[in-house]
Design a protein around this motif. Structure first.
Motif, mmCIF file in Angstrom:
data_model
loop_
_atom_site.group_PDB
_atom_site.id
_atom_site.type_symbol
_atom_site.label_atom_id
_atom_site.label_comp_id
_atom_site.label_asym_id
_atom_site.label_seq_id
_atom_site.Cartn_x
_atom_site.Cartn_y
_atom_site.Cartn_z
ATOM 1 N N CYS A 84 -11.707 -5.390 8.202
ATOM 2 C CA CYS A 84 -12.695 -4.561 7.498
ATOM 3 C C CYS A 84 -13.777 -4.070 8.455
ATOM 4 N N LEU A 85 -14.227 -4.942 9.345
ATOM 5 C CA LEU A 85 -15.256 -4.554 10.307
ATOM 6 C C LEU A 85 -14.717 -3.543 11.309
ATOM 7 N N ASN A 86 -13.426 -3.633 11.611
ATOM 8 C CA ASN A 86 -12.819 -2.685 12.552
ATOM 9 C C ASN A 86 -12.492 -1.343 11.903
ATOM 10 N N HIS A 87 -12.285 -1.336 10.576
ATOM 11 C CA HIS A 87 -11.899 -0.099 9.877
ATOM 12 C C HIS A 87 -12.725 0.061 8.594
ATOM 13 N N PRO A 88 -14.041 0.123 8.715
ATOM 14 C CA PRO A 88 -14.875 0.161 7.495
ATOM 15 C C PRO A 88 -14.645 1.397 6.634
ATOM 16 N N ASP A 89 -14.389 2.544 7.255
ATOM 17 C CA ASP A 89 -14.209 3.769 6.475
ATOM 18 C C ASP A 89 -12.959 3.699 5.602
ATOM 19 N N ILE A 90 -11.871 3.160 6.163
ATOM 20 C CA ILE A 90 -10.627 3.053 5.396
ATOM 21 C C ILE A 90 -10.801 2.083 4.238
ATOM 22 N N VAL A 91 -11.455 0.955 4.507
ATOM 23 C CA VAL A 91 -11.661 -0.046 3.457
ATOM 24 C C VAL A 91 -12.532 0.530 2.340
ATOM 25 N N ARG A 92 -13.544 1.284 2.704
ATOM 26 C CA ARG A 92 -14.394 1.902 1.671
ATOM 27 C C ARG A 92 -13.608 2.947 0.877
ATOM 28 N N GLN A 93 -12.678 3.644 1.513
ATOM 29 C CA GLN A 93 -11.835 4.592 0.775
ATOM 30 C C GLN A 93 -10.951 3.865 -0.237
ATOM 31 N N ILE A 94 -10.389 2.732 0.176
ATOM 32 C CA ILE A 94 -9.565 1.950 -0.756
ATOM 33 C C ILE A 94 -10.421 1.458 -1.920
ATOM 34 N N TYR A 95 -11.636 0.984 -1.612
ATOM 35 C CA TYR A 95 -12.521 0.482 -2.656
ATOM 36 C C TYR A 95 -12.917 1.585 -3.639
ATOM 37 N N SER A 96 -12.980 2.813 -3.154
ATOM 38 C CA SER A 96 -13.373 3.922 -4.037
ATOM 39 C C SER A 96 -12.319 4.210 -5.104
ATOM 40 N N ILE A 97 -11.076 3.785 -4.895
ATOM 41 C CA ILE A 97 -10.008 4.069 -5.859
ATOM 42 C C ILE A 97 -10.244 3.354 -7.188
ATOM 43 N N PRO A 98 -10.441 2.032 -7.219
ATOM 44 C CA PRO A 98 -10.763 1.412 -8.521
ATOM 45 C C PRO A 98 -12.099 1.875 -9.084
ATOM 46 N N ILE A 99 -13.028 2.276 -8.222
ATOM 47 C CA ILE A 99 -14.300 2.803 -8.717
ATOM 48 C C ILE A 99 -14.058 4.116 -9.457
ATOM 49 N N GLN A 100 -13.213 4.980 -8.892
ATOM 50 C CA GLN A 100 -12.877 6.234 -9.573
ATOM 51 C C GLN A 100 -12.189 5.962 -10.912
ATOM 52 N N SER A 101 -11.310 4.979 -10.937
ATOM 53 C CA SER A 101 -10.637 4.625 -12.187
ATOM 54 C C SER A 101 -11.658 4.215 -13.246
ATOM 55 N N LEU A 102 -12.614 3.385 -12.850
ATOM 56 C CA LEU A 102 -13.635 2.929 -13.781
ATOM 57 C C LEU A 102 -14.476 4.104 -14.285
ATOM 58 N N GLU A 103 -14.866 4.989 -13.379
ATOM 59 C CA GLU A 103 -15.684 6.140 -13.767
ATOM 60 C C GLU A 103 -14.921 7.073 -14.702
ATOM 61 N N ASN A 104 -13.631 7.281 -14.434
ATOM 62 C CA ASN A 104 -12.823 8.143 -15.306
ATOM 63 C C ASN A 104 -12.698 7.560 -16.706
ATOM 64 N N LYS A 105 -12.511 6.242 -16.781
ATOM 65 C CA LYS A 105 -12.401 5.615 -18.104
ATOM 66 C C LYS A 105 -13.719 5.710 -18.867
ATOM 67 N N GLN A 106 -14.825 5.549 -18.165
ATOM 68 C CA GLN A 106 -16.124 5.653 -18.822
ATOM 69 C C GLN A 106 -16.395 7.089 -19.283
ATOM 70 N N ARG A 107 -15.991 8.045 -18.436
ATOM 71 C CA ARG A 107 -16.279 9.450 -18.744
ATOM 72 C C ARG A 107 -15.487 9.925 -19.951
ATOM 73 N N HIS A 108 -14.228 9.542 -20.014
ATOM 74 C CA HIS A 108 -13.360 10.020 -21.097
ATOM 75 C C HIS A 108 -13.186 9.000 -22.214
ATOM 76 N N TRP A 109 -13.773 7.814 -22.021
ATOM 77 C CA TRP A 109 -13.698 6.762 -23.039
ATOM 78 C C TRP A 109 -12.264 6.449 -23.421
#
Length: 507
Positions: A84-109
């Motif tokens: 993670c320390l060697n590839h922080p940008d990639i790890v943050r991109q992976i983390y953004s995927i479940p975050i997007q899922s959560l935001e989509n579910k909240q937006r469309h209920w």
């Protein structure tokens, strides 16, 4: 699909208490962990990891306080964190995927499903369509970057993604989702039961007639019975809706379970990566201050290892926003570390750095030092001096003994306990004798003890025994009263130089 980025054999699950979407707050802390939070100022550490994100705070708190005691699993986590320390940008991109899922579910209920099978089917299908897009993004990240990661955890995770989410999988899902829209209507079969009521409803695949349209127009049609509803026939529409729901019921449940499976996977991915995102946040703040971090060497609990260089109090560094004086100690083979010396010389800060480093090591994190090696402990306790009981239900000394009794009820061999000015609420002779007996009993049970004290009789009494398993540290004081905030190995002194503080305050 298993994430397995926090443990090689099981998922990391956030302990939950109340029904709160999208997750539940963690349960109240046991007394020993609440004391750790207060005495080691862990809120400062967790706030630095969370950067205002409540979910990151809760994950950091649970991960740090639920320590690992297996050096192999600690090293498993360390290797993942190094990636993670060697590839922080990639790890943050992976983390953004479940975050997007959560935001989509909240937006469309979309998480609120209908009680009708057709409504369940529609909601689940929409969820799956959204999930497929996110899973494709995850698959592309795995394809593009899998070879850049070295840890067993990430390599296994990426291999699982590439195997489970191949092109055939997406083609099959796309075809199923298209059919589940039932754009040409729903084809059902049923049997007549008692009283000519329908029974054994089965959803059938639609008849895909691949003939050219001219042949379909002029070909001889089979005789069928049909009827049409008047637009104002509400009862008939409801009856047909009921028939449709009976036919799609099983399919709706299967699609909902598929959506729930992917949703759970993304939630676990979010929970496990949240710990590493918190570590990234912390490392970036320490790097800005020029403070070093290092991956510790964990040793089995049965051994007695404790040596480090440049160990500093990470909570103090985060509060002061500047570099903090570190300490070097070699206490291998020692069960007892007694710290004495000048007032305001850094004794309590040093003790806090010991506890913080132990917790950080045992959850798989880096530690705030230039080098660090220590045995793991089965549990960590603190016994710090407290303020007077404002309710007057007990005296200060009684309160200290009560807390010590509660610790004794739970402490086990190979645990560690940090004492800070304990048992000083009575006279020196009585306090020293009680502390001596308690410490001696703890050492007999193979408990590692760090003790900051002004009780000279206590410290010198242990020193005079010349115990091979004990080391004595003293807060350094230069001529003229200057504090270096360094601890040096040396015999306990009878004075703590309170006069220095008096002169500095009152001139």
């Amino acid at each position: 699909m298993k994430v397995l980025l926090m443990h090689p054999n099981q998922d990391f699950e956030l302990v939950r208490a109340e029904q709160k979407y999208p997750y539940k707050r963690v349960l109240p802390l046991p007394a020993a962990q609440a004391a750790l939070m207060q005495d080691l100022e862990l809120d400062t550490l967790f706030n630095a990891m969370a950067l205002g994100d409540e979910f990151l705070f809760d994950v950091a708190r649970q991960a740090v306080l639920s320590s690992l005691d297996d050096p192999e699993i600690i090293c498993y986590r360390q290797a993942i964190l190094k990636d993670c320390l060697n590839h922080p940008d990639i790890v943050r991109q992976i983390y953004s995927i479940p975050i997007q899922s959560l935001e989509n579910k909240q937006r469309h209920w979309m998480g609120i499903f209908s009680s009708y099978p057709s409504g369940v089917l529609s909601s689940a299908r929409e969820l799956l369509e959204m999930f497929v897009g996110l899973l494709k993004t995850l698959k592309k990240l795995a394809d593009d970057h899998a070879e850049e990661f070295e840890s067993e955890g990430f390599r296994r995770f990426f291999a699982m993604i590439q195997h489970e989410l191949d092109d055939e999988y997406f083609a099959v899902v796309k075809n199923h989702l298209k059919e589940l829209k039932f754009s040409s209507g729903v084809l059902l079969s049923a049997e007549l039961g008692q009283g000519n009521e329908g029974t054994n409803y089965v959803l059938r695949r639609p008849n895909h007639n691949k003939q050219h349209w001219t042949k379909r127009v002029f070909s001889k049609r089979s005789s069928v019975y049909f009827f049409s509803l008047d637009p104002r026939d509400d009862a008939g529409a409801r009856a047909l809706g009921d028939l449709r729901d009976r036919g799609v019921n099983l399919v709706a449940n299967a699609v909902a379970q598929s959506a729930d499976h992917i949703d759970n996977f993304l939630n676990v991915l979010r929970q496990e990566l949240a710990f590493y995102i918190g570590c990234l946040n912390l490392s970036e703040q320490l790097a800005q201050m020029g403070e070093p971090i290092v991956f510790p060497e964990p040793e089995p609990a049965s051994q007695r290892e404790h040596s480090f260089a440049g160990l500093y109090d990470v909570s103090l560094a985060l509060t002061m926003k500047q570099k903090i004086v570190g300490n070097d100690v070699k206490a291998n083979g020692k069960d007892l570390v007694i710290i004495t010396g000048a007032n305001q010389g850094g004794k309590s800060t040093f003790l806090r750095s010991i506890g913080l480093a132990q917790l950080m090591m045992q959850c798989g994190m880096f530690v705030p030092a230039e080098s660090f090696c220590a045995n793991v402990c089965t549990d960590l306790f603190t016994h710090y001096r407290r303020e007077e009981d404002t309710s007057m239900t007990s005296g200060k000394f009684d309160e200290e003994l009560s807390r010590m009794s509660a610790i004794v009820d739970h402490i086990t061999p190979n645990s560690m306990i940090l004492f800070n000015e304990a048992f000083a609420a009575t006279n020196e002779r009585e306090g020293s004798e009680i502390a001596r007996q308690i410490v001696s009993a703890l050492l007999e049970k193979r408990v590692k003890v760090f003790f900051v004290t002004h009780l000279y009789e206590l410290a010198h009494g242990f020193y005079s025994q010349k115990m091979p398993g004990a080391i004595f540290l003293r807060a350094d004081r230069q001529e003229g009263g200057t504090r270096t905030f360094k601890l040096i190995e040396g015999e306990p002194l009878q004075t703590s130089y309170g006069k220095d503080l008096y002169d500095r305050i009152f001139g």
